[in-house]
Design a protein around this motif. Structure first.
Motif, short mmCIF file in Angstrom:
data_model
loop_
_atom_site.label_atom_id
_atom_site.label_comp_id
_atom_site.label_asym_id
_atom_site.label_seq_id
_atom_site.Cartn_x
_atom_site.Cartn_y
_atom_site.Cartn_z
N ALA A 47 -3.86 5.82 6.86
CA ALA A 47 -5.22 5.32 7.09
C ALA A 47 -5.43 3.97 6.40
O ALA A 47 -5.99 3.04 7.00
CB ALA A 47 -6.25 6.33 6.60
N LEU A 48 -4.99 3.85 5.16
CA LEU A 48 -5.17 2.58 4.45
C LEU A 48 -4.40 1.45 5.13
O LEU A 48 -4.92 0.35 5.29
CB LEU A 48 -4.71 2.73 3.00
N ILE A 49 -3.16 1.73 5.52
CA ILE A 49 -2.34 0.67 6.11
C ILE A 49 -2.91 0.25 7.47
O ILE A 49 -3.07 -0.95 7.74
CB ILE A 49 -0.88 1.13 6.25
N THR B 202 8.68 1.89 5.63
CA THR B 202 7.71 2.70 6.38
C THR B 202 6.36 2.00 6.43
O THR B 202 5.72 1.89 7.48
CB THR B 202 7.54 4.08 5.72
N GLY B 203 5.91 1.49 5.29
CA GLY B 203 4.63 0.80 5.25
C GLY B 203 4.62 -0.47 6.07
O GLY B 203 3.64 -0.76 6.77
N ALA B 204 5.71 -1.24 6.01
CA ALA B 204 5.80 -2.48 6.78
C ALA B 204 5.76 -2.20 8.28
O ALA B 204 5.10 -2.92 9.04
CB ALA B 204 7.06 -3.24 6.40
N ILE C 165 0.84 -1.20 0.00
CA ILE C 165 0.00 0.00 0.00
C ILE C 165 0.87 1.25 0.00
O ILE C 165 0.61 2.21 -0.75
CB ILE C 165 -0.94 -0.01 1.22
N ALA C 166 1.93 1.26 0.81
CA ALA C 166 2.82 2.42 0.87
C ALA C 166 3.49 2.64 -0.48
O ALA C 166 3.62 3.79 -0.95
CB ALA C 166 3.86 2.21 1.96
N GLY C 167 3.93 1.56 -1.12
CA GLY C 167 4.56 1.70 -2.42
C GLY C 167 3.61 2.26 -3.46
O GLY C 167 4.00 3.07 -4.31
#
Length: 343
Positions: free
Chosen positions: A93-95, A29-31, A13-15
């Motif tokens: 928010a999505l993550i 960051t997303g992980a 999602i972050a990517g």
């Protein structure tokens, strides 16, 4: 879901949201953001029952994660002004919110609207399923090799989401398959749980319970027209009634929707096992609720019994049952019945 899957989902999602601007570091960051809700496992709530039933509680609540997304987006924006606050907010928010939503598809139970209501569990996917995780990992690997690899990241997310949707459809198909057999056996009004066997959505386990009895059915998409095998397990309503007023019992009943197996050991210990998780003979969560001596009940400390050892010898049988090579697998023994015999 397992930590690797959640990290892969968060990284993907972050990517997708900020990969063009932030490059490879955005995956980390997303992980990291995706692991935040599961840090509640570090909290000791006092007893094993409390730790078991409080996990996936406040840290998985949308009421908590929504304002937390705002806070983290603001902090990340101050740290890295690009790609801007709106995109940081979309990312956080999505993550954070897809984490508990994905957990809700498993059997454990997720308190999505804590402190309101009971845990939600769709139970259509096993807690570890490679076919869900591998597309996400493939997209992340493509990103690391040649960022931003938006097509690969997007494809991974679409494939994993489609597989999640398939798991729900498959669950409905299996439910319709087992209901007539359960009705014929007198379980038409029983509480029913249909969930996949470990690591796949081809072979499924249906569990129906009444006050007096529990029945298990293992069936899959590769079984053809083979008749269903019903395996019966007696329950002990009198024993359940003995400890029904204990706080730990009430908490477990609430958390598991009553899918508990009560036993009394030779030394008087009364235990409750969550029969939703694992399989008979290998249920990982058993708790000591009380001790009975000469008719007197002494409440226990809610301690957890050691997890049963993994029977690695049963793995080939599980695979053979999944592929339909063997038509029947008895859950109580994790073995095939002898010729002419039933489970």
């Amino acid at each position: 879901m397992d930590s690797i899957t959640q990290a892969a989902l968060g990284a993907s999602i972050a990517g997708l949201v900020a990969g063009k601007t932030l490059g490879r570091p955005v995956l980390l960051t997303g992980a990291l953001l995706a692991t935040l809700p599961d840090l509640d496992v570090l909290i000791d709530y006092g007893t094993a029952v409390a730790n078991f039933t409080q996990h996936r509680g406040f840290s998985h609540s949308l009421f908590v994660l929504a304002p937390l997304s705002l806070l983290l987006a603001g902090l990340l924006w101050r740290w890295k002004p690009d790609p801007g606050f709106p995109r940081w907010l979309l990312l956080t928010a999505l993550i954070l919110m897809t984490h508990p939503l994905l957990d809700t598809f498993t059997t454990y139970g997720t308190q999505l609207f804590w402190p309101l209501g009971r845990p939600l569990a769709i139970s259509s996917i096993f807690i570890i399923d490679p076919l869900y995780t591998l597309p996400l990992l493939a997209g992340c690997i493509a990103f690391l090799m040649r960022p931003p690899a938006l097509r690969a990241i997007t494809a991974g997310l679409l494939l994993s989401t489609a597989y999640l949707g398939w798991s729900f459809v498959a669950q409905q198909v299996i439910t319709e398959r087992v209901q007539p057999a359960l009705a014929k056996a007198g379980f038409a009004d029983a509480e029913l749980l249909v969930q996949p066997m470990p690591f796949n959505t081809v072979l499924w386990r249906a569990t129906a319970i009444t006050d007096q009895q529990r029945v298990e059915i293992v069936t899959g998409f590769l079984d053809g027209d083979a008749p269903l095998t019903l395996e019966y397990f007696p329950r002990q309503p009198e024993l359940a009634s003995t400890v029904s007023q204990l706080p730990e019992t009430r908490r477990l009943e609430w958390f598991t929707r009553g899918f508990l197996d009560y036993k009394k050991t030779s030394d008087g210990e009364i235990t409750a096992t969550d029969v939703r998780l694992g399989i008979p003979g290998a249920h990982p969560f058993t708790f000591v609720l009380a001790n009975e001596q000469d008719g007197a009940i002494t409440p226990g400390d809610g301690g957890r019994r050691p997890r049963p050892a993994i029977n690695t010898g049963a793995l080939p049988l599980l695979w053979a049952r999944t592929t339909g090579t063997i038509p029947v697998l008895c859950l109580a023994s994790l073995a095939t019945p002898a010729v002419g015999q039933e489970c």
